[in-house]
Write an enzyme that holds these catalytic residues in place. Structure first.
Site, short mmCIF file in Angstrom:
data_model
loop_
_atom_site.label_atom_id
_atom_site.label_comp_id
_atom_site.label_asym_id
_atom_site.label_seq_id
_atom_site.Cartn_x
_atom_site.Cartn_y
_atom_site.Cartn_z
N ARG A 97 -8.65 -7.25 -6.62
CA ARG A 97 -8.27 -5.90 -6.00
C ARG A 97 -8.41 -4.94 -7.10
NH1 ARG A 97 -2.66 -3.65 -3.21
NH2 ARG A 97 -3.52 -1.52 -3.28
N ASP A 174 0.88 -3.48 10.01
CA ASP A 174 2.19 -2.77 10.09
C ASP A 174 2.13 -1.10 9.62
OD1 ASP A 174 1.88 -3.33 7.38
OD2 ASP A 174 3.82 -2.95 7.09
N TYR A 269 -4.78 6.54 6.72
CA TYR A 269 -6.07 6.00 5.88
C TYR A 269 -7.19 6.99 6.28
CZ TYR A 269 -3.73 1.67 4.05
OH TYR A 269 -3.20 0.85 3.23
#
Length: 447
Positions: A97, A174, A269
């Site tokens: 990540r 979610d 986002y």
């Protein structure tokens, strides 16, 4: 035993996740709605899973001794005799990540785990792991359902559509629910259950067209638009006292995203696609979100697990208040187990849900959840602005799966070059060339 009296067996694939203890508390708290007979963890990292598993064993013994609990690294043991598989894995863990975030930033491109090149890299890593889990589930428990929330969801869902089209897999996220919880608070309601919405788009890439009070039918959009035009989704005060700084900025930035299309309400986002230069300018290439998690959530969760194991009791643990994330997954399991046909979000083939988007596009829309899986709601037409954005992003996601299937360097380069966060093809190539050796253990060889 009647369906009413049935108790279920669940395996959490990704038992070493820092979210797992909170999920366990949610499962325990909802035994009246979704009763369990067995709970298992599966992870391929035995050491990490043991830290979480030993603490959760104490929680289970104290809170739900009637539920059989175990954790394992053996797929056969994990996936035998289960009704639901919860997929929450991170292939490459936080090391990868970190690279997803920091490699793009070397070239002035936003570094984020599920958007841009980082999101596509993560999605490519996740495909074979999720397919493997699906195959284990179908081999050892062919009647089970998999509720997958492993990122990058849009890419994973596209791979499932192509590679395992008949699998009993529902890909969820979610994030809309997290935002809807804020919407409910803004409107003086309890939580997302009090809202009835029309939402459409892609994963981490969508818009609300309608928000109403579920009980009265009152249109809440005017109130929400006023608040978001001034504050974004930020609420502040007691509600946001535990909100981390990076997330605080994200919720506030929704104000600028809303301004670009004041007819809808944006997923947070969208900031990465609307304002990529802003994101890069305000990012620290040496200290990204992964560093924050290592310093904050990971340290706290593993520290709390160690404390519980040492004390031999979980009384007073930090997860007493259940997270919206885990409660949402329990809601979905309940809907499938008891065929309630409640409305939640899923990432599924479009098939007309968004009237003017290709039928084989993976879209995120409200669906009715029941024993037969999910049935999408019709959400109407995408606006011209949204349609253009959706088609561009969806093409990127499809190209990543093309690259996986065909072992194609060119397809992956095209995916990076087409993405709205990347300025041109030469930059896309540099990022890809840096990512390939780092992802060698996980990606197919690209030719």
């Amino acid at each position: 035993m009647s369906e009413k009296d049935k108790r279920y067996s669940v395996v959490i694939a990704g038992g070493g996740s820092t979210y797992t203890p909170g999920f366990v508390l949610s499962l325990i708290a909802n035994q009246d709605r979704f009763p369990l007979r067995k709970l298992k963890f599966y992870d391929n990292d035995a050491e990490r899973q043991k830290k979480i598993g030993d603490a959760c064993a104490i929680i289970m013994k104290e809170r739900a001794p009637q539920i059989e609990f175990s954790y394992t690294t053996d797929p056969k043991e994990a996936f035998t005799d289960v009704d639901f598989v919860m997929g929450s894995i991170r292939v490459g863990k936080y090391h990868m990540r970190e690279l997803d975030e920091k490699i793009p930033l070397r070239y002035g491109v936003n570094g984020q785990e599920t958007t841009g090149p980082g999101g596509m890299a993560y999605g490519m890593r996740s495909i074979p792991a999720i397919i493997e889990i699906i195959d284990w589930m179908e081999k050892y428990s062919p009647n089970a359902w998999m509720i997958n929330y492993t990122n990058t969801i849009a890419i994973v869902a596209e791979a499932c559509r192509r590679l395992r089209p008949n699998a009993k897999v529902i890909n969820i996220c979610d994030m809309p629910v997290e935002i809807m919880t804020r919407m409910a608070k803004i409107c003086g309601l309890n939580d997302y259950h009090d809202l009835d919405v029309n939402y459409y788009g892609l994963n981490h890439f969508g818009w609300w067209k309608e928000v109403r009070d579920k009980k009265t039918g009152k249109d809440l959009m005017p109130l929400l638009k006023k608040h978001i035009s001034e504050n974004g989704y930020w609420i502040g005060g007691e509600f946001d006292k535990e909100t981390e700084t990076s997330w605080a900025e994200t919720f506030k930035k929704a104000k600028d995203c809303y301004a670009l299309d004041p007819e809808t309400l944006p997923n947070t986002y969208m900031q990465y696609y609307y304002f990529p230069q802003y994101e890069v300018k305000n990012a620290d290439p040496n200290h990204t979100r992964t560093d924050e998690i290592r310093e904050y959530r990971q340290k706290i969760v593993f520290g709390e697990c160690a404390r519980i194991v040492k004390a031999g009791t979980a009384k007073g643990n930090i997860w007493e208040a259940n997270a919206e994330h885990s409660n949402y997954i329990v809601d979905i399991c309940h809907a499938i187990a008891y065929n309630t046909h409640e409305k939640f979000f899923a990432n599924i083939p479009n098939n007309g849900a968004i009237a003017n988007i290709d039928s084989d596009s993976i879209v995120e829309v409200p669906c009715w959840f029941g024993a037969d899986g999910v049935q999408p709601m019709a959400t109407g037409m995408a606006g011209r602005f949204q349609k253009g954005l959706i088609e561009e992003q969806q093409a990127c996601e499809k190209l990543v799966v093309d690259a996986y299937e065909q072992h194609s360097y060119t397809k992956m380069w095209q995916a990076f070059a087409l993405n709205k966060t990347v300025p041109d093809a030469s930059v896309a190539k540099k990022i890809l060339d840096d990512m390939i050796p780092e992802n060698k253990p996980y990606w197919p060889e690209l030719n």
